[in-house]
Motif scaffolding. Structure first.
Motif, PDB file in Angstrom:
ATOM      1  N   ALA A   1       0.838  -1.214   0.000  1.00 26.16           N
ATOM      2  CA  ALA A   1       0.000   0.000   0.000  1.00 26.16           C
ATOM      3  C   ALA A   1       0.868   1.258   0.000  1.00 26.16           C
ATOM      4  CB  ALA A   1      -0.912  -0.013   1.222  1.00 26.16           C
ATOM      5  N   VAL A   2       1.949   1.241   0.774  1.00 30.58           N
ATOM      6  CA  VAL A   2       2.840   2.402   0.847  1.00 30.58           C
ATOM      7  C   VAL A   2       3.529   2.627  -0.494  1.00 30.58           C
ATOM      8  CG1 VAL A   2       4.988   3.267   1.893  1.00 30.58           C
ATOM      9  CG2 VAL A   2       3.191   2.285   3.335  1.00 30.58           C
ATOM     10  N   GLU A   3       3.940   1.563  -1.147  1.00 31.63           N
ATOM     11  CA  GLU A   3       4.584   1.677  -2.460  1.00 31.63           C
ATOM     12  C   GLU A   3       3.626   2.299  -3.470  1.00 31.63           C
ATOM     13  OE1 GLU A   3       7.557   1.416  -3.189  1.00 31.63           O
ATOM     14  OE2 GLU A   3       8.556  -0.016  -1.870  1.00 31.63           O
ATOM     15  N   LEU A   4       2.357   1.907  -3.400  1.00 26.71           N
ATOM     16  CA  LEU A   4       1.361   2.488  -4.300  1.00 26.71           C
ATOM     17  C   LEU A   4       1.177   3.978  -4.023  1.00 26.71           C
ATOM     18  CD1 LEU A   4      -1.411  -0.291  -4.295  1.00 26.71           C
ATOM     19  CD2 LEU A   4       0.036   0.374  -6.236  1.00 26.71           C
TER      20      LEU A   4
ATOM     21  N   ALA B   1      -9.474   1.979  -9.018  1.00 29.49           N
ATOM     22  CA  ALA B   1     -10.528   1.863  -8.003  1.00 29.49           C
ATOM     23  C   ALA B   1     -10.218   0.716  -7.037  1.00 29.49           C
ATOM     24  CB  ALA B   1     -11.880   1.648  -8.678  1.00 29.49           C
ATOM     25  N   ASP B   2      -9.699  -0.410  -7.574  1.00 28.63           N
ATOM     26  CA  ASP B   2      -9.356  -1.552  -6.720  1.00 28.63           C
ATOM     27  C   ASP B   2      -8.217  -1.203  -5.762  1.00 28.63           C
ATOM     28  OD1 ASP B   2     -11.282  -3.160  -7.785  1.00 28.63           O
ATOM     29  OD2 ASP B   2      -9.935  -4.185  -9.204  1.00 28.63           O
ATOM     30  N   GLN B   3      -7.230  -0.472  -6.244  1.00 25.09           N
ATOM     31  CA  GLN B   3      -6.111  -0.072  -5.390  1.00 25.09           C
ATOM     32  C   GLN B   3      -6.577   0.867  -4.289  1.00 25.09           C
ATOM     33  OE1 GLN B   3      -3.533   1.497  -8.442  1.00 25.09           O
ATOM     34  NE2 GLN B   3      -2.339  -0.402  -8.597  1.00 25.09           N
ATOM     35  N   LYS B   4      -7.470   1.790  -4.613  1.00 26.46           N
ATOM     36  CA  LYS B   4      -8.008   2.700  -3.604  1.00 26.46           C
ATOM     37  C   LYS B   4      -8.786   1.948  -2.534  1.00 26.46           C
ATOM     38  CE  LYS B   4      -8.327   6.940  -6.359  1.00 26.46           C
ATOM     39  NZ  LYS B   4      -9.242   7.962  -6.916  1.00 26.46           N
ATOM     40  N   ARG B   5      -9.562   0.929  -2.965  1.00 25.91           N
ATOM     41  CA  ARG B   5     -10.320   0.125  -1.996  1.00 25.91           C
ATOM     42  C   ARG B   5      -9.384  -0.652  -1.075  1.00 25.91           C
ATOM     43  NH1 ARG B   5     -14.163  -0.404  -6.235  1.00 25.91           N
ATOM     44  NH2 ARG B   5     -13.066  -2.243  -7.073  1.00 25.91           N
ATOM     45  N   SER B   6      -8.306  -1.173  -1.655  1.00 22.57           N
ATOM     46  CA  SER B   6      -7.329  -1.939  -0.864  1.00 22.57           C
ATOM     47  C   SER B   6      -6.677  -1.045   0.192  1.00 22.57           C
ATOM     48  CB  SER B   6      -6.258  -2.532  -1.790  1.00 22.57           C
ATOM     49  OG  SER B   6      -5.250  -3.171  -1.049  1.00 22.57           O
TER      50      SER B   6
ATOM     51  N   ILE C   1       0.214   5.783   7.709  1.00 20.43           N
ATOM     52  CA  ILE C   1       0.133   4.317   7.653  1.00 20.43           C
ATOM     53  C   ILE C   1       1.429   3.698   8.171  1.00 20.43           C
ATOM     54  CG2 ILE C   1       0.119   2.358   6.056  1.00 20.43           C
ATOM     55  CD1 ILE C   1      -2.011   3.808   4.433  1.00 20.43           C
ATOM     56  N   LEU C   2       2.585   4.238   7.756  1.00 25.85           N
ATOM     57  CA  LEU C   2       3.869   3.727   8.245  1.00 25.85           C
ATOM     58  C   LEU C   2       3.997   3.915   9.753  1.00 25.85           C
ATOM     59  CD1 LEU C   2       6.641   4.686   5.639  1.00 25.85           C
ATOM     60  CD2 LEU C   2       5.948   2.398   6.384  1.00 25.85           C
ATOM     61  N   PHE C   3       3.570   5.067  10.250  1.00 24.71           N
ATOM     62  CA  PHE C   3       3.661   5.338  11.680  1.00 24.71           C
ATOM     63  C   PHE C   3       2.865   4.299  12.476  1.00 24.71           C
ATOM     64  CE2 PHE C   3       2.081   7.206  15.609  1.00 24.71           C
ATOM     65  CZ  PHE C   3       3.233   7.713  16.173  1.00 24.71           C
ATOM     66  N   HIS C   4       1.638   4.048  12.047  1.00 27.66           N
ATOM     67  CA  HIS C   4       0.804   3.075  12.759  1.00 27.66           C
ATOM     68  C   HIS C   4       1.355   1.662  12.629  1.00 27.66           C
ATOM     69  CE1 HIS C   4      -2.554   5.487  14.221  1.00 27.66           C
ATOM     70  NE2 HIS C   4      -2.451   6.209  13.115  1.00 27.66           N
ATOM     71  N   ALA C   5       1.865   1.309  11.444  1.00 28.98           N
ATOM     72  CA  ALA C   5       2.354  -0.046  11.210  1.00 28.98           C
ATOM     73  C   ALA C   5       3.629  -0.346  11.985  1.00 28.98           C
ATOM     74  CB  ALA C   5       2.600  -0.258   9.710  1.00 28.98           C
ATOM     75  N   VAL C   6       4.469   0.668  12.199  1.00 32.55           N
ATOM     76  CA  VAL C   6       5.769   0.443  12.841  1.00 32.55           C
ATOM     77  C   VAL C   6       5.753   0.816  14.321  1.00 32.55           C
ATOM     78  CG1 VAL C   6       8.224   1.067  12.829  1.00 32.55           C
ATOM     79  CG2 VAL C   6       7.005   0.742  10.661  1.00 32.55           C
ATOM     80  N   LEU C   7       5.354   2.038  14.648  1.00 28.07           N
ATOM     81  CA  LEU C   7       5.476   2.516  16.030  1.00 28.07           C
ATOM     82  C   LEU C   7       4.218   2.305  16.868  1.00 28.07           C
ATOM     83  CD1 LEU C   7       7.617   5.766  15.601  1.00 28.07           C
ATOM     84  CD2 LEU C   7       8.344   3.461  16.246  1.00 28.07           C
TER      85      LEU C   7
END
Length: 359
Positions: free
Chosen positions: A155-158, A167-172, A197-203
């Motif tokens: 998701a971060v790469e996108l 639309a599918d990527q936005k839903r994901s 998103i990175l902050f929540h996923a890591v810290l």
């Protein structure tokens, strides 16, 4: 460390299974109301070795388990308290570990080893180190490599890309973001959403683990040091590249055997034998990988922290042995070929986990 007061006594039985030895480590560091700055004595049941070499071996074993994983399994494979890429390790996102106070144990292990100039936990994420040192989480610089979750990384790469999202990527991305009460993606908020998103996923996920690590470090008084002296953080949590071992690192510290070492009348090995075996050892070191040199140092000295001097003796005997307290490697004189010498030394080094380097 204190020089008076009640001693800490760590005992490990080499006759036990690997899991039982690991349990001895966990039980020792789970003890409550302990002065971790007190003098430490270590005992290896089933081995005659005594002295500082035993302490080095025990602390090295503890930190090796913390770095590379425990054999007792929760799920598949080894149990890792820290996971991810080299120099981007983060505390494992396991509520079981947190409920068991295993990161308090880990903090005590890290701080205790540091107090005794022992091995450190290497390769931790700089973002996690920043928070461990008392920095504000919101001020941490988080890399995508700090994230172990492949869905989050995708998701971060996108989001970091410049292409228009389908639309599918936005839903994901929305499905992922909604779990942290974040809005859907728009062209205006892509960069902001990436950081959140990175902050929540890591810290955010490791908030409880980091809190426990800080508690364990505080109990060893190491947290007070790094809080007052942030410049010591790289010493407590070095990057992996900072602990790579080179042949020159070892060779420049070796005191090679001479013709009449210490005037010892019992030394009946010839100068020719000493030169031949010394040459084999030099060749072995010059061609060894960093990992192999680390294992050699652990066999020779008791742990992977290089001392100022390493001693070599050429003796009459069957197999290579070490006196870790004296930082002395004792090599038999009977090897005629380098291949035979290399085989024997590799076999001796591999005995460290079960025989403390004594073959």
């Amino acid at each position: 460390m204190k020089n008076s007061g009640e001693e800490l006594h760590f005992r490990m039985d080499l006759g036990d299974s690997i899991e039982a030895r690991e349990q001895s480590m966990i039980s020792f560091y789970k003890r409550q109301r302990v002065d971790w700055t007190a003098p430490l004595t270590c005992t290896l049941e089933g081995d005659a070795a005594i002295g500082d070499g035993v302490k080095r071996h025990c602390l090295s074993s503890v930190m090796s388990k913390l770095q590379f994983g425990f054999e007792w399994k929760i799920g598949a494979g080894k149990t890792l308290l820290f996971e991810g890429e080299k120099d981007h390790l983060v505390p494992a996102a396991s509520q079981v570990f947190v409920d068991s106070d295993l990161f308090v144990v880990a903090g005590r292990m890290i701080g205790h080893s540091f107090l005794h100039n022992g091995p450190c936990l290497t390769g931790l994420s700089q973002a996690v180190i920043h928070v461990l040192g008392g920095g504000m989480p919101e001020m941490a610089s988080i890399d995508i490599e700090d994230c172990c979750d492949t869905d989050v990384r995708e998701a971060v790469e996108l989001l970091k890309g410049s292409a228009e999202l389908t639309a599918d990527q936005k839903r994901s991305i929305q499905s992922l973001a909604s779990g942290w009460d974040l809005p859907g993606v728009t062209e205006e908020n892509r960069r902001w959403l990436t950081e959140k998103i990175l902050f929540h996923a890591v810290l955010s996920r490791s908030k409880g683990q980091v809190k426990q690590l800080r508690k364990g470090l505080k109990e060893t008084q190491v947290l007070d040091l790094v809080t007052k002296r942030p410049d010591t953080l790289p010493l407590l949590f070095p990057r992996s590249c900072a602990v790579l071992y080179s042949p020159q690192l070892l060779l420049e510290r070796i005191i090679w055997p001479a013709e009449s070492d210490s005037g010892d009348e019992t030394d009946d090995t010839s100068l020719e034998e000493k030169c031949r075996i010394s040459g084999f050892l030099r060749e072995y070191i010059e061609n060894a990988s960093s990992q192999c040199l680390q294992e050699l140092l652990k066999f020779w000295h008791g742990w992977e922290v290089p001392p100022k001097e390493l001693y070599v003796e050429v003796v009459h005997g069957l197999m290579p042995r070490s006196s870790t307290c004296m930082e002395t490697l004792r090599l038999p004189s009977h090897y005629i070929s380098y291949d035979a010498f290399r085989e024997a030394l590799n076999a001796a080094i591999s005995s460290v986990p079960t025989g403390f380097g004594l073959v």
